[in-house]
Every structure is written in structure tokens, then in C-alpha cells.
Write a protein that holds these residues in place. Structure first.
Motif, short mmCIF file in Angstrom:
data_model
loop_
_atom_site.label_atom_id
_atom_site.label_comp_id
_atom_site.label_asym_id
_atom_site.label_seq_id
_atom_site.Cartn_x
_atom_site.Cartn_y
_atom_site.Cartn_z
N GLU A 246 0.85 -1.19 0.00
CA GLU A 246 0.00 0.00 0.00
C GLU A 246 0.89 1.24 0.00
O GLU A 246 1.70 1.45 0.91
N GLU A 247 0.77 2.07 -1.07
CA GLU A 247 1.62 3.25 -1.21
C GLU A 247 1.41 4.24 -0.08
O GLU A 247 2.36 4.90 0.37
N ARG A 248 0.20 4.39 0.37
CA ARG A 248 -0.08 5.39 1.41
C ARG A 248 0.67 5.09 2.69
O ARG A 248 1.18 6.00 3.34
N PHE A 249 0.75 3.85 3.03
CA PHE A 249 1.49 3.45 4.24
C PHE A 249 2.97 3.13 3.94
O PHE A 249 3.76 3.01 4.87
N ASP A 250 3.27 2.97 2.68
CA ASP A 250 4.63 2.59 2.24
C ASP A 250 5.09 1.30 2.93
O ASP A 250 6.19 1.21 3.44
N ARG A 251 4.21 0.35 2.91
CA ARG A 251 4.54 -0.93 3.51
C ARG A 251 3.52 -1.98 3.06
O ARG A 251 2.51 -1.66 2.43
N GLN A 252 3.79 -3.21 3.42
CA GLN A 252 2.87 -4.30 3.11
C GLN A 252 1.69 -4.29 4.08
O GLN A 252 1.85 -4.03 5.28
N ILE A 253 0.49 -4.54 3.51
CA ILE A 253 -0.73 -4.63 4.32
C ILE A 253 -1.20 -6.07 4.30
O ILE A 253 -1.36 -6.67 3.24
N ILE A 254 -1.42 -6.63 5.50
CA ILE A 254 -1.97 -7.97 5.60
C ILE A 254 -3.41 -7.84 6.10
O ILE A 254 -3.70 -7.08 7.04
N SER A 255 -4.32 -8.52 5.41
CA SER A 255 -5.74 -8.41 5.77
C SER A 255 -6.35 -9.81 5.88
O SER A 255 -5.92 -10.74 5.20
N VAL A 256 -7.36 -9.90 6.75
CA VAL A 256 -8.08 -11.16 6.96
C VAL A 256 -9.56 -10.87 6.82
O VAL A 256 -10.08 -9.89 7.38
N ILE A 257 -10.25 -11.70 6.06
CA ILE A 257 -11.70 -11.55 5.84
C ILE A 257 -12.40 -12.75 6.47
O ILE A 257 -12.13 -13.90 6.11
#
Length: 463
Positions: free
Chosen positions: A121-132
Motif C-alpha cells: 500500500e503506497e499510502r502506508f509505504d509498507r505491506q498490508i496484511i488483511s483477513v476476511i
């Protein structure tokens, strides 16, 4: 040519590079296995606990509020929505819900399976891990619980520790590099000394020796080098002495031949004395011939690199033939040669070389025996060998001279003239020829009483 120190440095650098590469791979492996997987598992556990609040039916606003309230005391961000399209209004970054929940993901959710996603994610400048987490009722997807967490970078996990680690590593590398430099210098010092000594020896300085400073492989190499240098020096001295002796031995007969030959040519010697002079020239020429032949025999015996061909030989017959060859010398001194050798003894030997052994020994015995005495030649079997004894009753050999009689040109009586003594090569030839037959020999002598020489030669093995 590459130096050994350069190779050692190159090897150390390769090991350091492999170590750094291994640590890099290990760090990323641990990051994925420990940090990312732990975060994913924690989020799944949170989502599954929150999903227990849902009791079926439509997802109510009260349920959404309860789940949203979890954000107040949680490290992860949690949202409950009735439709994935609503996530765009909840999360602070753009979500492509078609990519987020495609046909495959929807099937998993309908089967009440959790879906995990991770992306940059460019806004955070890092990897985003998500769980659904699915909220289902009677095989209908009534809503979802969406949990996401921005993963920290490796450098952010332990920025201070990393800085300290890098600084410590740099200091450690400097210390290790200095230690390796000193260590290589310490290792190379004796090797450089060996190289310098070897170069000086190649230039002809055989007195070079190196200092032995350790007991390790290099110390052993230094000891071996010193032994080799000593052997080369001794061999060089023996060679110089040998050449000087040969020159001296040949100079006397050559001078006789040259001097008397020129005297005859110029008419200085009266005609009635020329016959005696020619006899002297012939005698000296024979001496030179004999010396040359003995030197050739000694050279062949010493330089023989392959085993000689051995054949069955009747010992008694061989000895009789040699005694017959030396008969005239024995008659001149009225010496009787007695042979007591069984006709059944068959030795494994080279006929020519075995005869040469006996010729040298019997001639020596005749030369140094007193007149009107005898020489006894006997033989007896000893296992697979035969012991042959040649005993004379001559002048004998002093005890201090016995260890040296096999040396080239060694003379027991230094005062004897070259004409009444041997060349000093006979026993050297015997020593080499006996060794070629894989035999042994020894000399027992008492000064003034006589000498006994015992030779041990292999017999033909019976089958």
C-alpha cells in the motif's frame, strides 16, 4: 603467480560473503515465519472471536458498532460491513472489492473459510496484511468482518538494534581482519623463509638452513627441508670428493703413460730399456682401464632404477669359474683357494653380477693375504637364503676402518701405493650388487689375523 596469502584472503572473503548472504536469507525467513505468520494468526483469532457475536440473520447496525468498538483497544483495524463495497468508506485507502473478493474467494467465504490477503500500500509505504471473516446464514453471505494490519519493515522492527548490530559487525570485522592479517603474516613468515632458503640452495648455497619455530605442519616441513639440505650438502661434498679422487687416480697413470711415451718418442730412453718402459706403460694403461670399468660398474649398480632379472644358478659352479679366473694371482703368492660348497645349492641371481661380487672379494682376499696361506670359501643354507663365507688369513682390517670400507676410494692403508693396492672401489661395487640381489653382507676382521666376509643371497624357492 598468485601468492598463498592472496588465496587465503580470497577464501576468507568468500566465507564472509557467504555468511552475510546466509544471515540475510535467514533474517527474511524468520521475518516471514515468525512476524508475518504470527500477525496473520493473531488476526484470524481476533476475527473468529468477533464472529461469535453474530447469531445469524441480517447483519445489524448494533453488531457493526460492537465490532467497530474493538478498534479502541486493539493493535489491528477491524470493520464489519454488510457488503464489501462499503469497505471503501471505512478504510483509509482504496480497495478494489472485485479483486479483494473474487469468485474463488466468495466460494471460500460461503464455505465459512477465512480469506487472507497481503499487498503493498503506497499510502502506508509498507505491506498490508488483511483477513476476511465470513458472516454466513443458511449458505448466504450476510456480511464480512475485515481486519487489516500494516506490517512493519525489518528495519523498523529493531532499528536501534540493527544500528547497534551493524556497528558491532563493522568493529568485529576490523578486529577480525587485523587478526587475520597478523595471523597470515605469522603463518607466511616461515614459508617465506623456506622460499628464500630454497632459492639460495638453487643458486648453489647448500649451507642454507631454516629456523624451526613450531611443531605443526610448517615446523615439520622446516625440519624436512633442513634434512634435505643436509643430505644435498653431504652429497655435493661426496661428489666433489669423488671427482677429485677420480682425477687423482687417473692423473698418475696418465702422467706415466704420457711421460714415458714422449720419452720413447724423443729417443731419450735407450733401446735396451724400452721393453721395460713399454711394459710399465701397458701396466698403467691396464690400471686406467680397470678403474674406468669399475666406475662404470658402480654407476650402473647405483643408478639401476628397476629390479634386475634373476635366474636359477648353481652356486658351486659359479664360484669355481671365478676361482679359475683368479688362479694366476693365487699362484703368484702360492695361495690355495679351498671351496666347500654343496652342488645342490641353487641361488636366484644374475650370473654376471654374482660373478663380479666374487671376483672383487676373492681378488681382495688374494691381494691382502700372506704368501703360502689359504682362502676358504664355504656355504650353508639358512631358510630361503644361503650364507656364503670367504675367509682369508691376511693382514686384516683395523676396527676403526671397518665402517668405512664400502666408501668409494677408501683405503685402509693410506701409505700403500696405487700399484700394490686396489682402486678402493671393489667393496663399494660389492655393496651395491648385493643390494640388487635383495641380499645382505657383513665383514668380520681382526687386524693382523685375517678377514671373513659373509654374504646372504636368496635361493630358488621350491614349489
Amino acid at each position: 603467480m598468485k601468492k598463498l596469502s592472496s588465496r587465503i584472503w580470497a577464501m576468507i572473503l568468500i566465507f564472509l560473503t557467504l555468511t552475510v548472504l546466509f544471515m540475510y536469507i535467514l533474517t527474511h525467513f524468520l521475518y516471514e515465519r515468525l512476524y508475518v505468520k504470527d500477525a496473520e494468526q493473531s488476526m484470524i483469532e481476533v476475527g473468529e472471536k468477533l464472529a461469535t457475536i453474530y447469531e445469524g440473520g441480517k447483519v445489524t447496525e448494533d453488531l457493526i458498532a460492537q465490532i467497530d468498538n474493538y478498534n479502541n483497544y486493539s493493535d489491528v483495524s477491524v470493520f464489519a460491513v454488510k457488503n464489501p463495497r462499503e469497505l471503501s468508506a471505512c478504510v483509509p485507502f482504496d480497495i478494489d472489492y472485485k479483486t479483494l473478493i473474487g469468485a474463488e474467494e466468495r466460494q471460500k467465504l460461503l464455505q465459512e473459510q477465512t480469506v487472507t490477503k497481503m499487498g503493498y500500500e503506497e499510502r502506508f509505504d509498507r505491506q498490508i496484511i488483511s483477513v476476511i471473516i465470513p458472516l454466513t446464514d443458511q449458505n448466504r453471505l450476510e456480511g464480512i468482518i475485515y481486519i487489516y494490519f500494516p506490517l512493519a519493515k525489518i528495519s523498523e522492527l529493531a532499528s536501534k538494534e540493527v544500528t547497534f548490530l551493524l556497528g558491532s559487525a563493522a568493529v568485529f570485522l576490523i578486529i577480525v581482519g587485523f587478526g587475520i592479517y597478523k595471523g597470515i603474516g605469522h603463518i607466511m613468515k616461515p614459508l617465506n623463509a623456506l622460499q628464500n632458503a630454497a632459492e639460495k640452495m638453487a643458486e648453489g648455497n647448500y649451507e642454507m638452513r631454516v629456523q624451526v619455530t613450531s611443531k605443526d605442519e610448517i615446523g615439520q616441513l622446516s625440519k624436512t627441508f633442513n634434512k634435505m639440505a643436509t643430505a644435498i650438502q653431504q652429497n655435493d661434498e661426496k661428489q666433489k670428493s669423488f671427482l677429485a679422487t677420480v682425477s687423482h687416480e687417473l692423473r698418475t697413470p696418465i702422467s706415466y703413460v704420457k711421460g714415458y711415451g714422449e720419452a720413447i718418442q724423443e729417443g731419450v730412453i735407450p733401446e735396451q730399456e724400452q721393453h721395460e718402459t713399454i711394459s710399465l706403460i701397458v701396466r698403467e694403461a691396464n690400471r686406467m682401464e680397470k678403474l674406468t670399468n669399475e666406475l662404470l660398474q658402480l654407476s650402473r649398480a647405483t643408478n639401476l632404477s628397476e629390479p634386475i632379472a634373476l635366474f636359477p644358478l648353481p652356486l658351486a659352479e659359479t664360484i669355481r669359474e671365478v676361482v679359475l679366473l683368479t688362479e694366476q694371482q693365487a699362484l703368484k703368492k702360492d695361495i690355495k683357494v679351498n671351496i666347500d660348497v654343496s652342488e645342490d645349492i641353487i641361488v636366484n641371481a644374475d650370473e654376471e653380477k654374482l660373478k663380479q661380487i666374487f671376483i672383487n672379494l676373492i681378488e681382495n682376499a688374494l691381494r691382502y693375504s700372506n704368501e703360502k696361506t689359504s682362502i676358504e670359501i664355504t656355504a650353508e643354507t639358512n631358510g630361503r637364503f644361503v650364507n656364503i663365507e670367504i675367509e682369508d688369513h691376511g693382514i686384516g682390517i683395523p676396527a676403526e676402518d671397518l665402517p668405512h670400507v664400502t666408501e668409494r676410494f677408501y683405503r685402509v692403508n693410506k701409505a700403500r701405493s696405487r700399484s700394490d693396492g686396489g682402486s678402493g672401489l671393489g667393496l663399494s661395487i660389492v655393496d651395491q650388487l648385493v643390494k640388487l640381489h635383495e641380499g645382505t653382507w657383513q665383514i668380520d676382521s681382526e687386524f693382523g689375523k685375517g678377514t671373513t666376509i659373509t654374504i646372504q643371497i636368496p635361493m630358488v624357492e621350491e614349489f
